[in-house]
Design an enzyme around this catalytic site. Sequence first.
Site, mmCIF file in Angstrom:
data_model
loop_
_atom_site.group_PDB
_atom_site.id
_atom_site.type_symbol
_atom_site.label_atom_id
_atom_site.label_comp_id
_atom_site.label_asym_id
_atom_site.label_seq_id
_atom_site.Cartn_x
_atom_site.Cartn_y
_atom_site.Cartn_z
ATOM 1 N N LYS A 55 135.071 95.357 4.438
ATOM 2 C CA LYS A 55 135.680 96.682 4.601
ATOM 3 C C LYS A 55 135.179 97.354 5.880
ATOM 4 O O LYS A 55 135.961 97.940 6.639
ATOM 5 C CB LYS A 55 135.363 97.563 3.397
ATOM 6 C CG LYS A 55 136.058 97.145 2.113
ATOM 7 C CD LYS A 55 135.586 98.003 0.943
ATOM 8 C CE LYS A 55 136.251 97.605 -0.362
ATOM 9 N NZ LYS A 55 135.795 98.441 -1.503
ATOM 10 N N ALA A 71 131.406 100.756 1.290
ATOM 11 C CA ALA A 71 130.690 100.438 0.057
ATOM 12 C C ALA A 71 131.642 99.746 -0.905
ATOM 13 O O ALA A 71 132.857 99.980 -0.876
ATOM 14 C CB ALA A 71 130.125 101.711 -0.584
ATOM 15 N N ASP A 72 131.079 98.919 -1.755
ATOM 16 C CA ASP A 72 131.860 98.313 -2.824
ATOM 17 C C ASP A 72 130.982 98.210 -4.062
ATOM 18 O O ASP A 72 129.848 97.735 -3.984
ATOM 19 C CB ASP A 72 132.381 96.929 -2.440
ATOM 20 C CG ASP A 72 133.396 96.424 -3.444
ATOM 21 O OD1 ASP A 72 134.579 96.799 -3.323
ATOM 22 O OD2 ASP A 72 133.014 95.685 -4.374
ATOM 23 N N THR A 73 131.505 98.679 -5.188
ATOM 24 C CA THR A 73 130.739 98.703 -6.432
ATOM 25 C C THR A 73 131.305 97.688 -7.416
ATOM 26 O O THR A 73 132.515 97.646 -7.652
ATOM 27 C CB THR A 73 130.755 100.113 -7.053
ATOM 28 O OG1 THR A 73 130.177 101.030 -6.111
ATOM 29 C CG2 THR A 73 129.941 100.150 -8.340
#
Length: 198
Positions: A55, A71-73
């Site tokens: 991203k 960010a990626d959760t």
Amino acid sequence: MAAPLLVLASASPRRRDLLRQIGLVPDAILAADLDETPEKSELPRPLALRLSQAKARAVAAQRPDALVLAADTVVGLGRRILPKAETADEVAHCLGLLSGRRHTVVTGLCLIHPDGRSSRRAVETKVRFRRLAAAEIAAYAACGEGLGKAGGYAIQGRAEAFIPWIGGSYSNVVGLPLAETAGLLHGLGYSLPGYPLL
């Protein structure tokens, strides 16, 4: 030398609101449109790191003048990655799996500076759900709060009543670990409001 513009590579209103809590308002928000499907046998932590970096790179290519934060959760139950629930049935399925168990929420963070420097890390929080009755699961699935959420729940909403214990960053479970995000920004020379660079 003026600080670069800050671009948040996420359309998540939760991440935007979390940044506002520490006095940060991104100069722009630009989401990356990526396939977030896990690779075969991919584990939660590597997936969160891979997607956050992808991203950040995608948005940095569009905004080379800016400091890009992505960010990626990911919600992991052991080695299993739970989906971002898109239907009430998926929410109910996720809650059934999480009921009475501990799971891990992992957020991958990636920052790319206009000068080419980058920094990334993964932050993990352990979360324990109490045992849920079928009626509780059905009611939560029907309320719509879990739609679009990793693991099918939002800790900052009604689901907090299901969670007697967490180990680690609460803001990480919401979607952006604030202490670690501030640390990465500070490390790349970005001064946070009220916390000037020394």
